[in-house]
Design an enzyme around this catalytic site. Structure first.
Site, short mmCIF file in Angstrom:
data_model
loop_
_atom_site.label_atom_id
_atom_site.label_comp_id
_atom_site.label_asym_id
_atom_site.label_seq_id
_atom_site.Cartn_x
_atom_site.Cartn_y
_atom_site.Cartn_z
N ASP A 91 0.81 -1.16 0.00
CA ASP A 91 0.11 -0.13 -0.07
C ASP A 91 0.73 1.07 0.10
OD1 ASP A 91 -2.60 1.19 -0.09
OD2 ASP A 91 -2.77 1.01 1.92
N TRP A 149 -0.51 9.09 5.62
CA TRP A 149 -0.16 7.82 4.67
C TRP A 149 1.19 7.27 5.17
CZ3 TRP A 149 3.86 9.56 2.41
CH2 TRP A 149 3.98 10.77 1.81
N PRO A 174 -8.20 6.85 8.38
CA PRO A 174 -6.90 6.73 7.62
C PRO A 174 -6.61 7.63 6.38
CG PRO A 174 -8.19 4.88 7.05
CD PRO A 174 -8.95 5.82 8.05
N GLU A 176 -6.52 8.60 2.28
CA GLU A 176 -7.15 8.16 1.53
C GLU A 176 -6.22 7.39 0.48
OE1 GLU A 176 -8.64 11.23 -0.99
OE2 GLU A 176 -10.47 9.89 -1.91
N GLY A 231 0.19 17.10 8.06
CA GLY A 231 0.74 18.30 7.56
C GLY A 231 0.39 19.66 8.31
N GLU A 252 0.35 16.28 15.74
CA GLU A 252 1.77 16.00 15.43
C GLU A 252 1.80 16.42 13.96
OE1 GLU A 252 3.92 14.62 17.54
OE2 GLU A 252 2.62 13.92 19.20
N GLU A 387 8.70 21.80 3.80
CA GLU A 387 9.06 20.39 4.13
C GLU A 387 8.70 19.68 2.68
OE1 GLU A 387 5.69 18.41 6.02
OE2 GLU A 387 7.41 17.15 7.10
N LYS A 457 6.69 24.70 17.97
CA LYS A 457 6.33 25.78 16.81
C LYS A 457 5.38 25.08 15.90
CE LYS A 457 10.56 27.15 15.46
NZ LYS A 457 11.80 27.82 15.33
N GLY A 460 3.71 21.18 16.15
CA GLY A 460 2.54 20.68 16.60
C GLY A 460 2.46 21.07 17.96
P1 NAP Z 1 -2.21 15.54 5.13
O1 NAP Z 1 -2.46 15.99 4.16
O2 NAP Z 1 -2.26 16.67 6.36
O3 NAP Z 1 -3.24 14.48 5.71
C1 NAP Z 1 -3.16 13.76 6.91
C2 NAP Z 1 -4.54 13.32 7.12
O4 NAP Z 1 -5.38 14.28 7.36
C3 NAP Z 1 -5.20 12.35 6.06
O5 NAP Z 1 -5.99 11.51 6.51
C4 NAP Z 1 -6.01 13.42 5.07
O6 NAP Z 1 -6.76 12.80 4.39
C5 NAP Z 1 -6.75 14.32 6.74
N1 NAP Z 1 -7.15 15.27 6.20
C6 NAP Z 1 -6.61 16.21 5.07
N2 NAP Z 1 -7.51 17.60 5.15
C7 NAP Z 1 -8.34 17.29 6.03
C8 NAP Z 1 -9.39 18.21 6.82
N3 NAP Z 1 -9.65 19.29 6.28
N4 NAP Z 1 -10.20 17.96 7.89
C9 NAP Z 1 -9.85 16.55 8.36
N5 NAP Z 1 -8.78 15.71 8.10
C10 NAP Z 1 -8.28 16.18 6.90
O7 NAP Z 1 -0.72 15.14 5.68
P2 NAP Z 1 -0.26 13.75 4.68
O8 NAP Z 1 0.57 14.33 3.30
O9 NAP Z 1 -1.04 12.80 4.52
O10 NAP Z 1 0.80 13.42 5.50
C11 NAP Z 1 2.42 13.82 5.54
C12 NAP Z 1 2.46 14.95 6.78
O11 NAP Z 1 2.36 14.26 7.85
C13 NAP Z 1 3.98 15.72 6.72
O12 NAP Z 1 3.61 16.89 6.75
C14 NAP Z 1 4.36 14.96 7.99
O13 NAP Z 1 5.54 15.58 8.38
C15 NAP Z 1 3.36 14.87 8.96
N6 NAP Z 1 3.70 13.85 9.73
C16 NAP Z 1 4.10 14.22 10.92
C17 NAP Z 1 4.12 13.12 12.31
C18 NAP Z 1 4.71 13.67 13.41
O14 NAP Z 1 4.57 12.86 14.29
N7 NAP Z 1 4.87 14.96 13.68
C19 NAP Z 1 4.31 11.97 11.71
C20 NAP Z 1 4.07 11.37 10.33
C21 NAP Z 1 3.86 12.25 9.45
P3 NAP Z 1 -6.58 12.28 2.86
O15 NAP Z 1 -5.29 12.45 2.80
O16 NAP Z 1 -7.34 11.14 2.69
O17 NAP Z 1 -7.44 13.45 2.07
#
Ligand code: NAP
Length: 493
Positions: A91, A149, A174, A176, A231, A252, A387, A457, A460
């Site tokens: 996946d 993801w 989770p 998409e 993000g 986070e 990032e 900052k 988170g």
């Molecule tokens: P993302 O775009 O923010 O998505 C994260 C989750 O939030 C996904 O399930 C996404 O759903 C959902 N989401 C998006 N828009 C939303 C909204 N308006 N309301 C509610 N949920 C919403 O992040 P990503 O691209 O998947 O992941 C990468 C990011 O995660 C990077 O910035 C990384 O640094 C961060 N991260 C942080 C940590 C930590 O512990 N600090 C750990 C791992 C990753 P869909 O994608 O299904 O639309």
């Protein structure tokens, strides 16, 4: 493969939303079609979760029996480790060694949380009058958990285990792009709940677009806490929604972590650590050490050797045990990483290695990108500030400690940092001056469930892990037990 069932209110059934095709990023082939949850599914899941959270069978279950449930989930995860690891590799594209470690860390999270739960104590606080005072912790009710993801089962477990331990129900969404592992974990939790004769609506797993399904979970009036990994922009949107509802939120978020090589560092250790820190997981890690600062006196020597070794990293599918750099999660994400490297070129960067997708038939259909080292840019360049979330390292020299700290802290992020030096006093000094929730000294990207983790900052709010990991999912309540025999004097006859 058609995986058309999602977990809504304790029932496995086809989601009422649009079909989502999930692909194997090594081949571009569709591996499953999952029907997303719909807004009606969210409504049903949250309503049932609120009932389940108040069901006396769950609400009054003693802590040691909730701990037993968590151990049972861990047993199932360990039993199915190979299957879950293979599923996650298909996946997300990640290497099997990494996905296996993530699966086992998820089991470890359930076990550690069980131990924390069994040993957590409420307090009798010092009395200041004719009463006994107590501080107790209670569940919040329904927790909305939203995960990204990049490390599915580990980030799901980090939320699910403490939220259930605290006595809540959970609605999990989770990403998409990678819904399969969360659904597989959902099956195991569902099985453990059924076996223990507990309400199965305690967990729903609702894949679907974040801006629709995630948003509906966050805004639902019965959801009392949001726990989010993802993000920074999304996190900020969720924080606004939580503020409107006046509910707690833990975030986070992203990072652009500095990794620092001083002139007295053990260069072999530093080279291995810097490469692992940024190129493992193909750089798709929130704590990737993606900004490298090297003492100017050793800069060319270090970066030259780093480039030579980076060019030899083995790029290939996650299923090949020799692979070090696997494909990125999705072709769209690969294109976004490539666009950042193009931007770096426009900003005047020198591409020391990588900077393209690998050539050859075996790479043609996959979301591959070569590990890349850039330099020649100031820390203010966009690729040093934003990032990229891919296998891209930006190298910069520094002159002295003050210059280093100023550059390292010149970032909106504050997630992690790595330091390489033989001077312990210097390591201590710099570690305390850097804005980061975690600092690794002469090591990098090591993780322990027993050590709190969180960002400063724009990285988170709040922490996960550590002995107090359950407390973030509870409400604190104070009890005053009157011990006097006379009526309170103010209204006494
Ligand atoms: P993302 O775009 O923010 O998505 C994260 C989750 O939030 C996904 O399930 C996404 O759903 C959902 N989401 C998006 N828009 C939303 C909204 N308006 N309301 C509610 N949920 C919403 O992040 P990503 O691209 O998947 O992941 C990468 C990011 O995660 C990077 O910035 C990384 O640094 C961060 N991260 C942080 C940590 C930590 O512990 N600090 C750990 C791992 C990753 P869909 O994608 O299904 O639309």
């Amino acid at each position: 493969m058609l995986a058309d069932e999602v977990l809504v209110a304790g029932q496995w059934r086809q989601g009422r939303g649009a079909p989502i095709k999930t692909i194997d990023p090594a081949t571009g082939q569709v591996i499953a079609t999952v029907h997303a949850a719909s807004l009606d599914d969210v409504e049903e899941a949250v309503t049932a979760a609120a009932h389940a959270a108040h069901d006396p069978a769950w609400r009054e279950l003693p802590a040691h029996l909730r701990a037993r449930l968590l151990h049972r989930i861990a047993d199932f995860v360990e039993r199915d480790a190979d299957r879950l690891s293979a599923l996650q590799t298909a996946d997300t594209g990640k290497c099997r060694t990494e996905t296996r470690a993530l699966v086992l860390s998820a089991a470890g999270t359930f076990r550690y949380t069980a131990a924390a739960l069994e040993t957590a104590e409420d307090a009798i606080t010092p009395s200041r009058g004719p009463y006994v005072t107590m501080s107790v912790h209670e569940p919040i009710g329904v927790v909305g958990a939203i995960t990204p993801w990049n490390s599915p089962i580990a980030s799901d477990a980090q939320k699910l285990a403490p939220a259930l331990a605290a006595g809540n129900a959970v609605v999990l969404k989770p990403a998409e792009w990678t819904p399969l592992v969360a659904l597989a974990l959902g099956r195991l939790v569902h099985q453990a709940l059924t076996e223990a004769a507990l309400p199965t609506a305690l967990l729903s797993v609702l894949p679907g677009r974040g801006s629709v399904i995630g948003d509906a979970i966050v805004r639902h009036p019965a959801v009392g806490k949001i726990t989010f990994t993802g993000g920074t922009n999304t996190g900020r949107t969720l924080a606004h929604a939580a503020a409107d509802k006046l509910i707690p939120v833990s975030l986070e978020l992203g990072g652009k972590s500095p990794t620092i090589v001083f002139d007295d560092a053990d260069l072999e250790q530093a080279l291995a650590g810097v490469m692992y820190g940024v190129f493992s997981s193909s750089g798709q890690s929130c704590i990737a050490g993606s900004r490298l600062f090297v003492a100017r006196s050793r800069y060319e020597e270090f970066v030259g050797e780093l480039v030579a070794r980076t060019e030899k990293l083995r790029v290939g599918p996650g299923t090949d045990p020799d692979t070090q750099v696997a494909p990125l999660v999705h072709h769209k994400h690969r294109d976004s990483v490539a666009a950042y490297v193009d931007l770096a070129r426009e900003e005047g960067a020198t591409v020391r290695c990588g900077g393209a997708a690998p050539e050859g038939d075996s790479y043609r259909d996959g979301a591959y990108y070569l590990p890349t080292v850039l330099d020649g840019l100031p820390n203010s360049a966009r690729v040093c500030q934003e990032e990229i979330f891919g296998p891209v390292l930006v190298a910069l020299p520094f002159d002295d400690e003050d210059d280093l700290v100023a550059q390292a802290n010149d970032s909106v992020y504050g997630l992690a940092c790595g330091l390489w030096t033989r001077d312990h006093a210097k390591a201590w000094r710099v570690a305390r001056r850097i804005d980061a929730g975690t600092v690794w000294i002469n090591t990098y990207k090591q993780f322990s469930i027993s050590t709190p983790f969180g960002g400063l900052k724009d990285s988170g709010i709040g922490t996960e892990k550590g002995r107090d990991l359950i407390r973030g999912y509870q409400r604190q309540k104070s009890l005053y037990w009157g011990t006097g025999t006379a009526p309170l004097p103010w209204a006494a006859n």
